[in-house]
Every structure is written in structure tokens, then in C-alpha cells.
Enzyme design. Structure first.
Site, PDB file in Angstrom:
ATOM      1  N   PHE A 169       9.937  -5.374  -5.819  1.00  0.00           N
ATOM      2  CA  PHE A 169      10.358  -6.201  -4.690  1.00  0.00           C
ATOM      3  C   PHE A 169      11.051  -7.486  -5.134  1.00  0.00           C
ATOM      4  CE2 PHE A 169       6.025  -7.684  -5.520  1.00  0.00           C
ATOM      5  CZ  PHE A 169       6.176  -9.059  -5.524  1.00  0.00           C
ATOM      6  N   TYR A 215       0.568 -12.345   0.698  1.00  0.00           N
ATOM      7  CA  TYR A 215       1.266 -12.678   1.942  1.00  0.00           C
ATOM      8  C   TYR A 215       0.569 -12.130   3.185  1.00  0.00           C
ATOM      9  CZ  TYR A 215       4.979 -14.199  -1.160  1.00  0.00           C
ATOM     10  OH  TYR A 215       5.698 -14.847  -2.128  1.00  0.00           O
ATOM     11  N   PHE A 232       2.272  -8.432 -10.537  1.00  0.00           N
ATOM     12  CA  PHE A 232       3.237  -9.252 -11.263  1.00  0.00           C
ATOM     13  C   PHE A 232       3.036  -9.048 -12.760  1.00  0.00           C
ATOM     14  CE2 PHE A 232       2.610 -11.437  -7.255  1.00  0.00           C
ATOM     15  CZ  PHE A 232       3.906 -11.789  -6.885  1.00  0.00           C
TER      16      PHE A 232
END
Length: 554
Positions: A169, A215, A232
Site C-alpha cells: 500500500f 487506521y 511495515f
């Protein structure tokens, strides 16, 4: 619309009514770090069809939005609660649900008829639980780690961001720029604020952030869907704290350091400049030229101005400069990124102060010293000329004989002239010549700009001289009257030969001195011609008296 889940397993069906859910796991990932359990939340895509005719009755794909639910707590039909158990992310499974574990004999909303067997083709995209924490997996860590990240630090890092399914993303690499931010100040999602703590520069780690620490229900634009676990892969490039000062690590200090740099000194040094991850950004060695600057006067970045004080010639240091003492948030073009910590490995070649005199150290002086060198003397001397780091530039040993010069005749640099004064024959000296006494800011052939020079000198021969403009001087009072003394045979006239014999006698007896370094016959002839006003080959007394005002020349 039906909110459902999907997994992948394979089980063969059998004739007759279904008693339980049938799961066909037709695509299973090779690695499955976690399986769905009761109370887990999941995000998945599905196609729902009737078992009898294959007709589609619902699809998350068609809606363009994955379905999200909790497993095993009755929020799904019973068959799906069972059929989704044990499923892995990226697994595909077909779940066949009998009517009594679906919508039973009633059906629903005119979409699903009574007593209908349902088939769900499911792709699992995400799993998380309310008890989940940030997961950290270190991939590599440098052997030498002197500092780890802490809250309030400012960090620069590269990352690749993917969903739990592996779908990318975002990536800092694609932007060709690090992500720069404060840590632990709320500028990042909560999971990253936690996952980036304790990292070393150069460390690589994987940080897995559950949705409620990322999020959450809102997602992030079109890049991150709602309730997405984020993965990540991070490389820490840089870390500093706004309270950091310059860090100086002394690598090497020469023995016998008698002087250190202070504000106002002019310094020449070599350096290699790198970032904290070891990437080079500049080097004086590559340019084959030292970096030359004043110390503590604002000509270099503030951190270097501070760190260049207190240095010895020949000293080596590693200097770490935080960005607020370097180039700040703006950096320098494509060369230095914003907010970059800079590391300089420096080697001091020399330094001086514009007010420095020539420094003279006598290393040997003969016991007997009848005369010392001074202006107008003709001298022979041996020398070695080096830079302060020991690099030999010139040496009289390169020639067949010592160097010869007349002091005060502007034949050598001022500093060498100063160092050669007052020497006895056989005396040896070490002389340090600052550039304003040497070749200055421009340098000379083989001598770098603004270089301090180091001379090793030995006076080999000394011939006392005469002042500029004179060919001969009396060492004391000359004869008075002069003409009778010159007229050796008393015939009232002095030809060239008699004039020559007279002068050579004065020199022999130590009463007078001819200019050294010039042919004596030529000097005597020039002096004779100067006195022979009528050019008749002899000097008469009246000719000498006419030039009484020039007597000092004799």
C-alpha cells in the site's frame, strides 16, 4: 446483502442431506503463522452461491469491499462460524453450509429460499484480536549499536508497507526519500510509535500493527482499507534528539602535542563525510585537497565550528553533528537530505594563527661560534622542507651541493630567511613557518595553499657580507688620508694592479670585506673604473678627493 466469511479446505461431499459444514481447502499458503480462532476478527472476500444450481446470491467482490466480522460469537450464520475456524491469511476455501446451519426452513428476505444449501468461496485477507499487540521481528541489527531510538527522538527511516495479505500500500523507496518524523509524539500511528522504539541505525525489522493501533475502522484513503492489519518492513537510517550536542570521538592523538586549535586559528584538514548508515556524501580525499577554514568564526556549520577546537596537528577525530547544528530541515540539494545527522572522520594536517611568528628551535649549536649569520651574508645551508604531517616537499639532498643564498636579498621566503638568521656554522635548527611567512593562500609549486612548512636547517658555510649597493666595506676606520695608503710605491698614481693589491691586502688583514658571492676581480675592476674619472688607466689623488663623498664604498 449478507455479511459472511470464507476459508479454504477440501472434503468430499456425500449423498443425502448434509449434517455439518463441509470445508474444501483448495488453496493453502505455504506459511501460516496464525489461524482463525473463536473471538478473532477477520476481513475477507467471498462469493455466495446456491449449491443446487450455482446461482450467485451475494458477493463482496461485486460490492468492492471486503467483509469484516468476529468469528464464533454468533455474528455469522452458524455454518460460517464453524467453517472459518483454522483459516490462514491468503487461504482460499469453499464452505458448504446445510440449511439448519444457515437460514433454515424460513430462508431470508426473498433472496435465500427455505431449506437451501449455501456455498461460500472465501479468501481470507486479515486476522486480528482485541488482545493483539504490536509484533516486532528483527531481521538484522548492526554489531555496534551505541544508541537506540527513544520517545522524542527524530528519526529518518525507509519502509515498505503491506497489508497482512502481502498487498503493498505504500513505500518510501518508491518516493526515493526517507520518512522523517518525531517518535512517541503522536505524529505516527500508535503501533509505529511503539514498533520503532529501541532501534539502531542500520537495523531492519518487521513491525506488524493491528488495525486498532493503525487506521482502525476508517482506513486511510484508497490505500488502507478499514480494519486492516499493517505490516511495515523498516530500515532505520538516522536518529537524533533535538537536545543532542556534537559528539566528538578522539581516534588518534600524536605524542608531544604542545598546541591545540583555538578560536581564530586557520586549519587545514582532510575528512570523509558520511550519514549514520555509512553512506558517503563528501570527501576531501577524493578532491585531493584539504578543507581550509578559520576555526570558531562561523565559516563552517555550527557543529564543526565547535568540534574543530582543541585539536592537535596530526589528530584524528570522528565528529557526529546533529542536523540542528548542521544543515537542518532543508539539507543541501541532492547531496544532504533534510534533518540528516552528519559524521565527519577528520585528520588535521596543520593549523596556524594569522598572528603566529616563525617558530625556531635550535637542535644543535657548536661550542665555538665566532660569527653568526645576518643580512647581506652569503651562506650555504642544508635543508629538508616538509608539511606538518611529515610529507617531504623539498630537500637540498636532492642536489649535489648545499643551497646558497644572500640573506636579506629576497631570494627565499620570509620565514626561511628569519630561520636562517643568527646561525653559527654547524648549527642545526627546526623552523616552523606559518603561511603568511611562507607561500600564503595561493601556495606554490608542490606547496598546498595556506600550508604551514617545517624546515630542518644546518648552516654549512658563512661569508660575511656587505650592505646592498656596496662592493667593499671597511671593518673599522679606513686609512686617513686614503690615497697615500693606496699608493703602495709612492709614485703619486695608482693603476689597476696596485689598486687590486691594496684591496686584497685589506681583506687579508681583516680590515675590509668584498661582497661575497661575486667574482673579486670583477668587483675590483668596477670599483677602479668608478674612481678613474678620466679613464686614463690610473687613479690620481685629485680624482679620489673629488669622490670623497663615496669613500664608504672603498
Amino acid at each position: 446483502m449478507f455479511l459472511l466469511l470464507f476459508l479454504v479446505v477440501s472434503v468430499s461431499g456425500s449423498p443425502g442431506p448434509l449434517v455439518d459444514v463441509v470445508v474444501d481447502r483448495y488453496e493453502i499458503p505455504k506459511v501460516c503463522p496464525r489461524e482463525v480462532q473463536t473471538e478473532d476478527f477477520i476481513r475477507y472476500h467471498f462469493n455466495g452461491t446456491f449449491h443446487e444450481d450455482g446461482k450467485k446470491f451475494d458477493s463482496s467482490h461485486d460490492r468492492g469491499k471486503a467483509f469484516i466480522s468476529q468469528v464464533g460469537l454468533g455474528r455469522l450464520i452458524t455454518g460460517m462460524d464453524r467453517g472459518l475456524q483454522g483459516m490462514c491469511v491468503n487461504e482460499r476455501r469453499r464452505i458448504i453450509v446445510p440449511p439448519h446451519l444457515a437460514y433454515g426452513s424460513i430462508g431470508t428476505g426473498g433472496v435465500i429460499p427455505p431449506d437451501t444449501v449455501l456455498v461460500y468461496d472465501v479468501l481470507l485477507l486479515d486476522i486480528w484480536n482485541e488482545e493483539d499487540k504490536v509484533q516486532i521481528r528483527t531481521l538484522s541489527r548492526p554489531a555496534g549499536c551505541n544508541r537506540t531510538t527513544a520517545a522524542s527522538d527524530f528519526i529518518r527511516y525507509h519502509y515498505n508497507g503491506t497489508l497482512l495479505s502481502g498487498q503493498a500500500f505504500d513505500s518510501s523507496y518508491s518516493k526515493n526519500a526517507t520518512y522523517d518524523t518525531y517518535l512517541g509524539q503522536g505524529d505516527l500511528i500508535k503501533g509505529m510509535d511503539e514498533g520503532l522504539l529501541g532501534m539502531c541505525v542500520g537495523e531492519r525489522r518487521v513491525v506488524i500493527v493491528p488495525p486498532f493501533l493503525a487506521y482502525g475502522e476508517s482506513g486511510y484513503g484508497t490505500q488502507v482499507p478499514p480494519q486492516a492489519t499493517l505490516v511495515f518492513e523498516v530500515l532505520l537510517v538516522d536518529v537524533f534528539n533535538p537536545k543532542d550536542d556534537v559528539i566528538v570521538e578522539v581516534k588518534e592523538v600524536p605524542e608531544g602535542c604542545s598546541r591545540r586549535t583555538v578560536k581564530g586559528d586557520y586549519i587545514r584538514y582532510h575528512y570523509n563525510g558520511t550519514f549514520q548508515d555509512g553512506t558517503a556524501f563528501d570527501s576531501s580525499y577524493q578532491r585531493n585537497s584539504t578543507y581550509n577554514t578559520y576555526v570558531g568564526m562561523g565559516y563552517v556549520i555550527r557543529g564543526m565550528d565547535k568540534a574543530l577546537q582543541g585539536l592537535c596537528i596530526g589528530e584524528k577525530r570522528r565528529i557526529t553533528v546533529p542536523p540542528h547544528m548542521a544543515y537542518g530541515e532543508d539539507g543541501v540539494g541532492d547531496m544532504i537530505p533534510g534533518s540528516a545527522v552528519l559524521i565527519f572522520d577528520i585528520h588535521v594536517i596543520d593549523f596556524h594563527n594569522p598572528k603566529d611568528p616563525v617558530d625556531i628551535k635550535v637542535t644543535h649549536k657548536p661550542q665555538e661560534c665566532d660569527a653568526t649569520s645576518e643580512a647581506d651574508d652569503l651562506i650555504q645551508y642544508r635543508y629538508n622542507c616538509s608539511l606538518m604531517d611529515g610529507t617531504l616537499l623539498y630537500s637540498s639532498d636532492q642536489f649535489n651541493s648545499p643551497s646558497v643564498t644572500t640573506l636579506g636579498a629576497d631570494k627565499v621566503i620570509l620565514g626561511l630567511e628569519e630561520g636562517l638568521k643568527g646561525m653559527c656554522v654547524g648549527e642545526r635548527r627546526e623552523v616552523v613557518v606559518p603561511p603568511h611567512w611562507g607561500h600564503g593562500e595561493d601556495g606554490a609549486g608542490g606547496v598546498p595553499k595556506s600550508a604551514v612548512l617545517f624546515f630542518e636547517l644546518e648552516l654549512v658555510e658563512l661569508q660575511k657580507g656587505v650592505p646592498e649597493g656596496y662592493m667593499f666595506v671597511w671593518l673599522g676606520d679606513g686609512p686617513d688620508p686614503l690615497f697615500p695608503a693606496m699608493d703602495l710605491n709612492g709614485d703619486k698614481e695608482v693603476p689597476l694592479e696596485e689598486f687590486s693589491n691594496f684591496l686584497r691586502l685589506q681583506v687579508k688583514e681583516g680590515k675590509g670585506r668584498l661582497r661575497p658571492g661575486v667574482d673579486a676581480d670583477s668587483i675590483i675592476k668596477d670599483m677602479f673604473n668608478n674612481q678613474d674619472r678620466n679613464k686614463d688607466g690610473k687613479i690620481l689623488e685629485h680624482e679620489l678627493n673629488d669622490q670623497q663623498e663615496r669613500r664608504d664604498e672603498l
